[in-house]
Design a protein around this motif. Structure first.
Motif, PDB file in Angstrom:
ATOM      1  N   ASN A 422       0.805  -1.216   0.000  1.00 37.57           N
ATOM      2  CA  ASN A 422       0.000   0.000   0.000  1.00 37.57           C
ATOM      3  C   ASN A 422       0.840   1.268   0.000  1.00 37.57           C
ATOM      4  OD1 ASN A 422      -2.549  -1.658   0.566  1.00 37.57           O
ATOM      5  ND2 ASN A 422      -1.227  -2.189   2.282  1.00 37.57           N
ATOM      6  N   SER A 423       1.999   1.219   0.630  1.00 36.11           N
ATOM      7  CA  SER A 423       2.868   2.393   0.685  1.00 36.11           C
ATOM      8  C   SER A 423       3.890   2.424  -0.453  1.00 36.11           C
ATOM      9  CB  SER A 423       3.592   2.438   2.038  1.00 36.11           C
ATOM     10  OG  SER A 423       4.218   1.204   2.331  1.00 36.11           O
ATOM     11  N   ASN A 424       3.947   1.358  -1.253  1.00 35.71           N
ATOM     12  CA  ASN A 424       4.852   1.329  -2.395  1.00 35.71           C
ATOM     13  C   ASN A 424       4.206   2.094  -3.557  1.00 35.71           C
ATOM     14  OD1 ASN A 424       6.281   0.571  -4.795  1.00 35.71           O
ATOM     15  ND2 ASN A 424       7.017  -1.274  -3.764  1.00 35.71           N
ATOM     16  N   LYS A 425       4.872   3.158  -4.014  1.00 36.50           N
ATOM     17  CA  LYS A 425       4.280   4.010  -5.052  1.00 36.50           C
ATOM     18  C   LYS A 425       4.113   3.296  -6.389  1.00 36.50           C
ATOM     19  CE  LYS A 425       8.602   6.127  -6.732  1.00 36.50           C
ATOM     20  NZ  LYS A 425       9.261   7.416  -7.051  1.00 36.50           N
ATOM     21  N   HIS A 426       4.743   2.149  -6.548  1.00 33.52           N
ATOM     22  CA  HIS A 426       4.618   1.401  -7.801  1.00 33.52           C
ATOM     23  C   HIS A 426       3.418   0.453  -7.803  1.00 33.52           C
ATOM     24  CE1 HIS A 426       9.241   2.047  -8.001  1.00 33.52           C
ATOM     25  NE2 HIS A 426       8.591   3.050  -8.571  1.00 33.52           N
ATOM     26  N   PHE A 427       2.688   0.392  -6.670  1.00 30.82           N
ATOM     27  CA  PHE A 427       1.510  -0.472  -6.594  1.00 30.82           C
ATOM     28  C   PHE A 427       0.304   0.246  -5.981  1.00 30.82           C
ATOM     29  CE2 PHE A 427       5.283  -3.192  -6.303  1.00 30.82           C
ATOM     30  CZ  PHE A 427       5.089  -3.992  -7.410  1.00 30.82           C
ATOM     31  N   LYS A 428       0.512   0.900  -4.838  1.00 28.35           N
ATOM     32  CA  LYS A 428      -0.541   1.655  -4.140  1.00 28.35           C
ATOM     33  C   LYS A 428      -1.726   0.773  -3.762  1.00 28.35           C
ATOM     34  CE  LYS A 428      -0.077   5.314  -3.399  1.00 28.35           C
ATOM     35  NZ  LYS A 428       0.674   5.969  -2.302  1.00 28.35           N
TER      36      LYS A 428
END
Length: 504
Positions: A422-428
């Motif tokens: 959730n906090s990874n900008k490449h997945f959200k």
């Protein structure tokens, strides 16, 4: 006869495409954005059908996307997709099971052990009865009820049950919260009042075992099958060597691209030109970046779908131990948590520990006997990811002691790892679902799959959120990648049949 006909069609198709893309003119070029299950599936199928000029741009430092197999505690574990759900019509099952890589029915005679937050094991007969009741609710046909959420239907039915069962009613808030978290483990929303009941008819369940495991391996192994690394490594397709890692895309431009149809620019300023681009980024990324990512802007209809379809939040926490402290009987079920009403109120007022309300409990990982895995649902997954590793470790150990410490000698874990989708900008986030807003706006997953360019597809879309019937699944992602590869294969096959030429 079926297999002979399939092989013949495949060979004819390959011949047509090979001639089309390997003629006198420059072969068509394809950029694939994202090296997850959809991107790897698309690239593999294109390579198998004679395409040679393919570049995969991957923002992460690894391939796999939301398939993330890693080493932990001496085992291979999945921080993303973990089980193969179903058999018939499931492309992942069809790829892996004939190779002897999957196992069905690992845990038989599953009896869920339910512990409440006072440390009491709930009477097994009571647990069985309410779980059976909820199962009956989930199997009811509510599809005639339009614009109704799963939460509304479930709470109405559960409240009737609670009225008739005083032992449960005294902890009604905890019961509803437990079943909501269980439902959100499937859908990933922040609230089950945001999940549309119409999604139950739109989504196709593959018949068969729903929790098929990979034995000592993990789900990331499906990538090796797709790329032909397994079972014959000498037949490996050139997918990995045509993949650029740590390459985040900033702009996809299908206008004024210096003779090519599409230009893809990365955040470090490099620009790649191609005849086609297949976009496999998550719906979470599209929600956040669609306005800046595409030039010209996407159609109003596609933007409407991106905004309205739901994209969920889930998380896993793996704990490793020197030796299992649980019993053989317990491994058939798992350790599930029921918060008492007064404890829910207390946790809701504790911003650091409130995420524990989303912790369903801990289940046992097939063929990894020293591991426990906790599942965190909805917004609580995002809250957990905001904390430090030490905070999460302390909270999970405290929760285990609190719920099951009276029944088990809970030892200190010797390791922990967690997902951070959730906090990874490449997945959200993790995976898509049908939301109430999607109902209200009358948009569907199929809208995301529509290519830009129509019959002359320039920008194509793949990924689980573009699969109209298997959204939210790895098999849905794989099938979507194949679908877009087939779209290009058919496009060039038709061109060859019409005029025998290939566009530059």
């Amino acid at each position: 006869m079926y297999y002979k006909n399939t092989l013949l069609i495949s060979l004819v198709s390959y011949s047509v495409i090979f001639n089309s893309v390997n003629g006198d003119r420059e072969p068509p070029s394809v950029i694939i954005i994202g090296a997850g299950a959809a991107g790897i599936a698309a690239a593999s199928k294109l390579f198998q059908n004679g395409f040679t000029n393919i570049t995969i741009l991957e923002a992460e430092e690894r391939i796999g996307g939301r398939l993330y197999t890693t080493q932990f505690g001496g085992y291979l574990v999945d921080l993303g997709g973990q089980w193969v759900h179903g058999e018939i019509g499931n492309v992942a099952y069809e790829l892996a099971f004939p190779l002897g890589l999957l196992e069905k029915d690992y845990f038989t005679n599953r009896i869920q052990e339910l512990y409440d937050s006072s440390g009491t094991l709930v009477d097994q007969r009571m647990t069985n009865d309410i779980l059976e009741f909820y199962m009956q609710i989930s199997q009811k046909n509510f599809t005639e009820k339009l614009n109704v959420s799963i939460g509304e239907l479930a709470t109405n039915e559960l409240n009737k049950y609670l009225e008739a069962h005083p032992d449960w009613k005294k902890n009604s808030k905890g019961v509803l919260q437990m079943f909501e978290m269980d439902q959100l483990a499937i859908d990933g929303a922040d609230s089950w009042f945001d999940v549309s009941i119409s999604g139950t008819s739109e989504f196709y369940h593959s018949p068969g075992d729903t929790d098929i495991n990979w034995k000592e391996r993990a789900y990331g192994f499906i990538l090796d099958i797709l790329m032909k690394r397994y079972p014959r490594p000498e037949e490996e397709l050139p997918v990995v060597k045509n993949t650029l890692l740590n390459t985040e895309v900033a702009l996809i431009n299908n206008k004024d691209t210096s003779g090519k149809k599409v230009a893809v620019t990365t955040i470090n300023g490099n620009t790649y030109f191609a005849d086609h681009a297949i976009v496999t980024t998550s719906l979470g990324v599209l929600k956040e970046q669609h306005l800046s990512l595409f030039q010209p802007s996407l159609s109003e209809e596609k933007i409407k779908a991106i905004k309205a379809l739901g994209f969920g939040s889930e998380a896993k926490i793996f704990l490793s131990f020197e030796e299992p402290w649980w019993t053989i009987e317990a491994t058939r079920s798992g350790l599930y948590f029921l918060w008492k009403d007064e404890d829910i109120v207390q946790l809701e007022n504790d911003p650091e520990k409130s995420w524990l309300l989303g912790l369903l409990g801990f289940y046992f990982v097939e063929h990894k006997p020293r591991l426990l895995c906790g599942w965190v649902s909805g917004k609580h997954a995002r809250d957990m990811e905001k904390l430090t590793e030490q905070q999460v470790f302390n909270h999970t150990v405290e929760a285990l002691q609190r719920f099951v410490g009276e029944y088990y000698n809970v030892t200190m874990p010797n390791g922990m790892t967690r997902s951070m989708w959730n906090s990874n900008k490449h997945f959200k986030g993790t995976y898509s679902y049908r939301s109430m807003k999607a109902d209200a706006d009358n948009v569907w997953h199929a809208t995301l799959a529509e290519p830009i360019g129509g019959r002359n597809p320039v920008i194509l879309f793949a990924g689980e959120a573009t699969n109209p019937h298997y959204f939210g699944t790895v098999n849905g992602a794989i099938a979507s990648g194949w679908r877009e590869a087939d779209r290009l294969i058919q496009f060039y096959s038709n061109l060859e049949k019409v005029n025998g030429s290939t566009p530059s």
